[in-house]
Design an enzyme around this catalytic site. Sequence first.
Site, mmCIF file in Angstrom:
data_model
loop_
_atom_site.group_PDB
_atom_site.id
_atom_site.type_symbol
_atom_site.label_atom_id
_atom_site.label_comp_id
_atom_site.label_asym_id
_atom_site.label_seq_id
_atom_site.Cartn_x
_atom_site.Cartn_y
_atom_site.Cartn_z
ATOM 1 N N PRO A 61 0.811 -1.222 0.000
ATOM 2 C CA PRO A 61 0.000 0.000 0.000
ATOM 3 C C PRO A 61 0.841 1.268 0.000
ATOM 4 O O PRO A 61 0.768 2.089 0.912
ATOM 5 C CB PRO A 61 -0.806 -0.143 1.290
ATOM 6 C CG PRO A 61 0.114 -0.878 2.203
ATOM 7 C CD PRO A 61 0.891 -1.824 1.321
ATOM 8 N N ARG A 62 1.646 1.411 -1.024
ATOM 9 C CA ARG A 62 2.523 2.576 -1.106
ATOM 10 C C ARG A 62 3.061 2.702 -2.531
ATOM 11 O O ARG A 62 2.960 1.783 -3.331
ATOM 12 C CB ARG A 62 3.694 2.422 -0.141
ATOM 13 C CG ARG A 62 4.592 1.248 -0.506
ATOM 14 C CD ARG A 62 5.653 0.983 0.534
ATOM 15 N NE ARG A 62 6.467 -0.170 0.211
ATOM 16 C CZ ARG A 62 6.138 -1.424 0.450
ATOM 17 N NH1 ARG A 62 4.987 -1.711 1.014
ATOM 18 N NH2 ARG A 62 6.951 -2.403 0.123
ATOM 19 N N VAL A 63 3.661 3.833 -2.802
ATOM 20 C CA VAL A 63 4.403 4.007 -4.047
ATOM 21 C C VAL A 63 5.733 3.296 -3.845
ATOM 22 O O VAL A 63 6.435 3.526 -2.865
ATOM 23 C CB VAL A 63 4.621 5.503 -4.353
ATOM 24 C CG1 VAL A 63 5.505 5.678 -5.578
ATOM 25 C CG2 VAL A 63 3.291 6.212 -4.558
#
Length: 133
Positions: A61-63
Amino acid sequence: QKVIELAPARDIHPELRRRLVDCAVTLARGCAYKGAGTVEFLVRGDLEEADTEFVFMEVNPRVQVEHTVTEEATGIDIVQAQLLIAAGRSLDDLGLTQDNIRLRHHSLQARITMMPGKGEVLDAYKEPTGDGV
């Protein structure tokens, strides 16, 4: 850790790609996920076969560092989109519905890796140049 990141995946059957995307979208919609992230699967078998099996592995859940490969392949500025979403904009506001996301280019990222403690010394580096860099 991957050394080469390539988008889009080579030689993947269009139906297999569609099935993977559908699973990722279903997962994201099912938990009302908002923002940038990566859904990863393990594929078992031949990528050129439509009915090849795969299993869900994880959601990040992140870049991630690989985001630049996706940006180049799709033409979407993922970091900008993530910031706008965090500020309250929706994917629809940004025109980022699944139907609008297309693979427009090919992109490759290569990483230089070194094993710690082996005495390697990086003594030269030259920035890549040329069209599309």
